[in-house]
Design a protein around this motif. Structure first.
Motif, PDB file in Angstrom:
ATOM      1  N   GLY A 147       0.774  -1.236   0.000  1.00 14.14           N
ATOM      2  CA  GLY A 147       0.000   0.000   0.000  1.00 14.14           C
ATOM      3  C   GLY A 147       0.803   1.282   0.000  1.00 14.14           C
ATOM      4  O   GLY A 147       0.350   2.298  -0.522  1.00 14.14           O
ATOM      5  N   SER A 148       1.993   1.259   0.568  1.00 16.27           N
ATOM      6  CA  SER A 148       2.774   2.494   0.679  1.00 16.27           C
ATOM      7  C   SER A 148       3.725   2.721  -0.491  1.00 16.27           C
ATOM      8  O   SER A 148       4.441   3.725  -0.526  1.00 16.27           O
ATOM      9  CB  SER A 148       3.566   2.488   1.987  1.00 16.27           C
ATOM     10  OG  SER A 148       4.478   1.411   1.991  1.00 16.27           O
ATOM     11  N   LEU A 149       3.736   1.812  -1.450  1.00 19.90           N
ATOM     12  CA  LEU A 149       4.651   1.959  -2.583  1.00 19.90           C
ATOM     13  C   LEU A 149       4.174   3.035  -3.549  1.00 19.90           C
ATOM     14  O   LEU A 149       2.975   3.178  -3.812  1.00 19.90           O
ATOM     15  CB  LEU A 149       4.791   0.639  -3.342  1.00 19.90           C
ATOM     16  CG  LEU A 149       5.392  -0.540  -2.589  1.00 19.90           C
ATOM     17  CD1 LEU A 149       5.488  -1.751  -3.506  1.00 19.90           C
ATOM     18  CD2 LEU A 149       6.740  -0.194  -1.996  1.00 19.90           C
ATOM     19  N   THR A 150       5.131   3.786  -4.089  1.00 21.09           N
ATOM     20  CA  THR A 150       4.817   4.780  -5.112  1.00 21.09           C
ATOM     21  C   THR A 150       4.570   4.060  -6.442  1.00 21.09           C
ATOM     22  O   THR A 150       4.958   2.892  -6.605  1.00 21.09           O
ATOM     23  CB  THR A 150       5.993   5.761  -5.308  1.00 21.09           C
ATOM     24  OG1 THR A 150       7.113   5.038  -5.830  1.00 21.09           O
ATOM     25  CG2 THR A 150       6.354   6.450  -4.004  1.00 21.09           C
ATOM     26  N   PRO A 151       3.956   4.749  -7.401  1.00 21.15           N
ATOM     27  CA  PRO A 151       3.763   4.115  -8.714  1.00 21.15           C
ATOM     28  C   PRO A 151       5.086   3.643  -9.342  1.00 21.15           C
ATOM     29  O   PRO A 151       5.143   2.570  -9.943  1.00 21.15           O
ATOM     30  CB  PRO A 151       3.115   5.209  -9.555  1.00 21.15           C
ATOM     31  CG  PRO A 151       2.388   6.051  -8.556  1.00 21.15           C
ATOM     32  CD  PRO A 151       3.268   6.043  -7.330  1.00 21.15           C
ATOM     33  N   ARG A 152       6.151   4.403  -9.177  1.00 19.43           N
ATOM     34  CA  ARG A 152       7.442   4.011  -9.756  1.00 19.43           C
ATOM     35  C   ARG A 152       7.994   2.775  -9.052  1.00 19.43           C
ATOM     36  O   ARG A 152       8.541   1.873  -9.700  1.00 19.43           O
ATOM     37  CB  ARG A 152       8.445   5.174  -9.648  1.00 19.43           C
ATOM     38  CG  ARG A 152       9.743   4.914 -10.333  1.00 19.43           C
ATOM     39  CD  ARG A 152       9.566   4.652 -11.826  1.00 19.43           C
ATOM     40  NE  ARG A 152      10.744   5.051 -12.545  1.00 19.43           N
ATOM     41  CZ  ARG A 152      10.785   5.246 -13.834  1.00 19.43           C
ATOM     42  NH1 ARG A 152       9.714   5.104 -14.572  1.00 19.43           N
ATOM     43  NH2 ARG A 152      11.897   5.610 -14.415  1.00 19.43           N
ATOM     44  N   ARG A 202      -1.116 -14.679  -5.142  1.00 13.65           N
ATOM     45  CA  ARG A 202      -1.674 -14.165  -6.398  1.00 13.65           C
ATOM     46  C   ARG A 202      -2.104 -12.707  -6.279  1.00 13.65           C
ATOM     47  O   ARG A 202      -3.221 -12.331  -6.638  1.00 13.65           O
ATOM     48  CB  ARG A 202      -2.845 -15.034  -6.847  1.00 13.65           C
ATOM     49  CG  ARG A 202      -2.439 -16.438  -7.169  1.00 13.65           C
ATOM     50  CD  ARG A 202      -3.597 -17.237  -7.706  1.00 13.65           C
ATOM     51  NE  ARG A 202      -3.160 -18.554  -8.078  1.00 13.65           N
ATOM     52  CZ  ARG A 202      -3.707 -19.659  -7.610  1.00 13.65           C
ATOM     53  NH1 ARG A 202      -4.710 -19.610  -6.780  1.00 13.65           N
ATOM     54  NH2 ARG A 202      -3.248 -20.828  -7.980  1.00 13.65           N
ATOM     55  N   VAL A 203      -1.180 -11.896  -5.766  1.00 17.75           N
ATOM     56  CA  VAL A 203      -1.436 -10.479  -5.567  1.00 17.75           C
ATOM     57  C   VAL A 203      -0.958  -9.718  -6.806  1.00 17.75           C
ATOM     58  O   VAL A 203       0.166  -9.891  -7.251  1.00 17.75           O
ATOM     59  CB  VAL A 203      -0.721  -9.955  -4.310  1.00 17.75           C
ATOM     60  CG1 VAL A 203      -0.863  -8.455  -4.180  1.00 17.75           C
ATOM     61  CG2 VAL A 203      -1.267 -10.658  -3.069  1.00 17.75           C
ATOM     62  N   ASP A 204      -1.834  -8.877  -7.339  1.00 24.83           N
ATOM     63  CA  ASP A 204      -1.459  -8.024  -8.464  1.00 24.83           C
ATOM     64  C   ASP A 204      -0.742  -6.787  -7.942  1.00 24.83           C
ATOM     65  O   ASP A 204      -1.110  -6.228  -6.915  1.00 24.83           O
ATOM     66  CB  ASP A 204      -2.709  -7.602  -9.248  1.00 24.83           C
ATOM     67  CG  ASP A 204      -3.378  -8.776  -9.932  1.00 24.83           C
ATOM     68  OD1 ASP A 204      -2.667  -9.694 -10.375  1.00 24.83           O
ATOM     69  OD2 ASP A 204      -4.621  -8.756 -10.019  1.00 24.83           O
ATOM     70  N   ILE A 205       0.255  -6.371  -8.672  1.00 24.19           N
ATOM     71  CA  ILE A 205       1.031  -5.191  -8.254  1.00 24.19           C
ATOM     72  C   ILE A 205       0.459  -3.965  -8.924  1.00 24.19           C
ATOM     73  O   ILE A 205       0.145  -3.932 -10.051  1.00 24.19           O
ATOM     74  CB  ILE A 205       2.524  -5.365  -8.626  1.00 24.19           C
ATOM     75  CG1 ILE A 205       3.040  -6.649  -8.020  1.00 24.19           C
ATOM     76  CG2 ILE A 205       3.331  -4.190  -8.141  1.00 24.19           C
ATOM     77  CD1 ILE A 205       4.355  -7.100  -8.581  1.00 24.19           C
TER      78      ILE A 205
END
Length: 110
Positions: free
Chosen positions: A47-52, A107-110
């Motif tokens: 959840g805390s990851l930036t789009p990049r 099976r988590v989508d990024i």
């Protein structure tokens, strides 16, 4: 007739047969709950990851080394390595390999 059911017991039903059916479905429900909880936990870590950072992580999941990721994104290897370190820190992953394993396992989508 069985739409939505998990087992069908005819009357009169032996108590042991009913107990086995209930125990089986409790195990199935417990396993499903654990899978959903694991998936939610991994999704929460992302959840805390930036789009990049997500973009870099997708490429890591695809098996690309930092040099190839840098070329693909038009950036330096050092920048990619910084993103990888931030991904590891933000997701509290032991290492990126275990994070990738968790993503694939649940099976988590990024």
């Amino acid at each position: 007739m069985q739409a939505g059911t998990v087992d069908f017991l005819e009357k009169p039903c032996e108590p042991q047969r009913m107990l086995e059916a209930v125990q089986t479905q409790l195990r199935v429900a417990r396993d499903a709950f654990a899978r959903r909880a694991g998936r939610r936990q991994v999704e929460g870590r992302l959840g805390s990851l930036t789009p990049r950072e997500r973009e870099v992580l997708r490429l890591v999941v695809d098996g690309m080394p930092s040099q190839m990721i840098a070329r693909r994104l038009g950036t330096s290897v050092k920048t990619v390595d910084v993103h990888r370190a931030r991904i590891k820190a933000k997701t509290e992953a032991e290492n990126l390999g275990t994070l990738v394993r968790d993503l694939l396992l649940h099976r988590v989508d990024i």
